[in-house]
Write a protein that holds these residues in place. Structure first.
Motif, PDB file in Angstrom:
ATOM      1  N   SER A 158       6.904  -2.430 -17.065  1.00 26.59           N
ATOM      2  CA  SER A 158       7.411  -3.373 -16.062  1.00 26.59           C
ATOM      3  C   SER A 158       6.564  -4.634 -16.013  1.00 26.59           C
ATOM      4  N   LYS A 159       7.275  -5.752 -15.765  1.00 25.76           N
ATOM      5  CA  LYS A 159       6.575  -7.043 -15.664  1.00 25.76           C
ATOM      6  C   LYS A 159       6.579  -7.483 -14.209  1.00 25.76           C
ATOM      7  N   MET A 160       5.479  -8.077 -13.785  1.00 28.52           N
ATOM      8  CA  MET A 160       5.402  -8.547 -12.402  1.00 28.52           C
ATOM      9  C   MET A 160       4.979 -10.011 -12.363  1.00 28.52           C
ATOM     10  N   SER A 161       5.715 -10.803 -11.571  1.00 28.28           N
ATOM     11  CA  SER A 161       5.383 -12.221 -11.408  1.00 28.28           C
ATOM     12  C   SER A 161       5.446 -12.556  -9.915  1.00 28.28           C
ATOM     13  N   PHE A 162       4.956 -13.752  -9.588  1.00 31.60           N
ATOM     14  CA  PHE A 162       4.871 -14.135  -8.178  1.00 31.60           C
ATOM     15  C   PHE A 162       5.257 -15.599  -7.981  1.00 31.60           C
ATOM     16  N   MET A 188      -4.720  -9.477 -10.285  1.00 33.52           N
ATOM     17  CA  MET A 188      -5.330  -8.130 -10.171  1.00 33.52           C
ATOM     18  C   MET A 188      -4.337  -7.149  -9.559  1.00 33.52           C
ATOM     19  N   LEU A 189      -3.574  -7.654  -8.564  1.00 30.31           N
ATOM     20  CA  LEU A 189      -2.620  -6.793  -7.856  1.00 30.31           C
ATOM     21  C   LEU A 189      -1.574  -6.218  -8.816  1.00 30.31           C
ATOM     22  N   ALA A 190      -1.038  -7.088  -9.704  1.00 29.90           N
ATOM     23  CA  ALA A 190      -0.022  -6.626 -10.668  1.00 29.90           C
ATOM     24  C   ALA A 190      -0.588  -5.474 -11.494  1.00 29.90           C
ATOM     25  N   GLU A 191      -1.814  -5.637 -11.948  1.00 23.47           N
ATOM     26  CA  GLU A 191      -2.433  -4.577 -12.761  1.00 23.47           C
ATOM     27  C   GLU A 191      -2.609  -3.298 -11.948  1.00 23.47           C
ATOM     28  N   ARG A 192      -3.033  -3.462 -10.687  1.00 23.13           N
ATOM     29  CA  ARG A 192      -3.232  -2.268  -9.849  1.00 23.13           C
ATOM     30  C   ARG A 192      -1.925  -1.542  -9.560  1.00 23.13           C
ATOM     31  N   LEU A 193      -0.817  -2.296  -9.605  1.00 23.95           N
ATOM     32  CA  LEU A 193       0.485  -1.654  -9.386  1.00 23.95           C
ATOM     33  C   LEU A 193       1.080  -1.175 -10.706  1.00 23.95           C
ATOM     34  N   GLY A 194       0.253  -1.192 -11.751  1.00 23.26           N
ATOM     35  CA  GLY A 194       0.667  -0.639 -13.044  1.00 23.26           C
ATOM     36  C   GLY A 194       1.662  -1.497 -13.793  1.00 23.26           C
ATOM     37  N   CYS A 195       1.673  -2.807 -13.522  1.00 20.34           N
ATOM     38  CA  CYS A 195       2.628  -3.705 -14.180  1.00 20.34           C
ATOM     39  C   CYS A 195       1.896  -4.729 -15.041  1.00 20.34           C
ATOM     40  N   LYS A 196       2.651  -5.341 -15.960  1.00 18.08           N
ATOM     41  CA  LYS A 196       2.081  -6.410 -16.777  1.00 18.08           C
ATOM     42  C   LYS A 196       2.259  -7.721 -15.997  1.00 18.08           C
ATOM     43  N   GLU A 198       0.814  -1.220   0.000  1.00 17.43           N
ATOM     44  CA  GLU A 198       0.000   0.000   0.000  1.00 17.43           C
ATOM     45  C   GLU A 198       0.848   1.270   0.000  1.00 17.43           C
ATOM     46  N   THR A 199       2.150   1.123   0.291  1.00 17.73           N
ATOM     47  CA  THR A 199       3.023   2.305   0.301  1.00 17.73           C
ATOM     48  C   THR A 199       3.684   2.537  -1.063  1.00 17.73           C
ATOM     49  N   LEU A 200       3.458   1.639  -2.015  1.00 21.62           N
ATOM     50  CA  LEU A 200       4.083   1.784  -3.339  1.00 21.62           C
ATOM     51  C   LEU A 200       3.276   2.741  -4.217  1.00 21.62           C
ATOM     52  N   THR A 201       4.002   3.470  -5.056  1.00 19.80           N
ATOM     53  CA  THR A 201       3.322   4.286  -6.067  1.00 19.80           C
ATOM     54  C   THR A 201       3.199   3.442  -7.326  1.00 19.80           C
ATOM     55  N   PRO A 202       1.974   3.203  -7.820  1.00 21.87           N
ATOM     56  CA  PRO A 202       1.824   2.376  -9.020  1.00 21.87           C
ATOM     57  C   PRO A 202       2.659   2.895 -10.175  1.00 21.87           C
TER      58      PRO A 202
END
Ligand SMILES: Cc1cc2nc3c(=O)[nH]c(=O)nc-3n(C[C@H](O)[C@H](O)[C@H](O)COP(=O)(O)O)c2cc1C
Length: 215
Positions: A89-93, A114-122, A80-84
């Motif tokens: 950028s690509k995001m994986s988990f 959904m989280l990756a998208e909300r953080l502005g990542c693919k 919650e402290t990150l700025t999207p």
């Protein structure tokens, strides 16, 4: 490829199963010529550095344990402290858990997409696997037997840059155990596991039975 890896477990590095998994995963990743930098959310002193690394990196991988069917609260607090972002950028988990059936991690997997998208990542996939309760109870070769399987996935990620291949999907193992297996596990929990907990409690000086309910 350079990868930012964030261990999202609230457990300190020394005791974190996620960290032991990452040890093997990054060994495989390095074999493919990739480089990485790793941070721990459990160490609040690192939060500023993680935020800066999130802003400057294009390949972001968050490894996390399933806590009460969802993502750990401390990780959520950090996210919650990150700025999207607003770039390519690509995001994986890597989503790992104690119980072994794949099905119980699928809800979390959908949330991470959904989280990756909300953080502005693919979103480029989640590596899903349970059966990791006992990693921290072992050391040396016994622990390696449980974590080594993640090395191959590090190689796969290094080559593909994502967790979208059939190989990664198959890594999860069974979605649901067969009925005989469920009965067997139920019996094991009521006998061997229960006794194990009882013995540990005795070793820790507990004088009351584990099902003691004074109120
Ligand atoms: C508070 C708490 C809640 C947990 N909830 C679940 C759960 O809902 N499902 C599951 O399969 N495992 C659950 N586990 C087990 C962890 O996901 C598993 O042990 C994991 O490997 C821990 O990784 P870590 O040591 O890096 O935190 C839970 C563990 C804790 C401590």
């Amino acid at each position: 490829m350079h990868v930012l890896i964030i261990n999202g477990s609230p457990r300190v590095k020394q005791y974190s199963n996620t960290d032991k998994i990452l040890e093997k995963f990054t060994a495989g990743l390095s074999e493919t010529g990739c480089t990485f930098e790793q941070y721990e959310v459990s160490d609040r002193k690192q939060w500023d550095s993680i935020r800066a690394a999130f802003d400057r990196n294009e390949n972001i991988l968050i490894a996390l344990p399933l806590y009460v069917e969802c993502i750990p609260g401390l990780l959520m607090e950090f996210l919650e402290t990150l700025t999207p972002k607003n770039d390519d950028s690509k995001m994986s988990f890597i989503l790992q858990s104690g119980f072994a059936e794949g099905i119980q991690l699928r809800c979390g997997e959908e949330y991470l997409e959904m989280l990756a998208e909300r953080l502005g990542c693919k979103y480029v996939g989640t590596l899903v696997k349970g059966d990791n309760f006992s990693i921290r109870m072992f050391e040396g070769k016994q622990q390696e037997r449980l974590t080594l399987r993640y090395k191959e996935m590090g190689v796969e990620f290094g080559k593909e840059g994502n967790f979208l291949s059939e190989k990664c999907r198959a890594f999860t193992g069974p979605e649901v155990f067969s009925a005989p297996m469920r009965i067997f596990i139920g019996i094991m929990f009521k006998t061997v596991v229960k006794n194990g907990f009882k013995n540990t409690a005795l070793k820790w000086g507990c004088t009351k039975p584990l099902d003691y309910r004074p109120y």
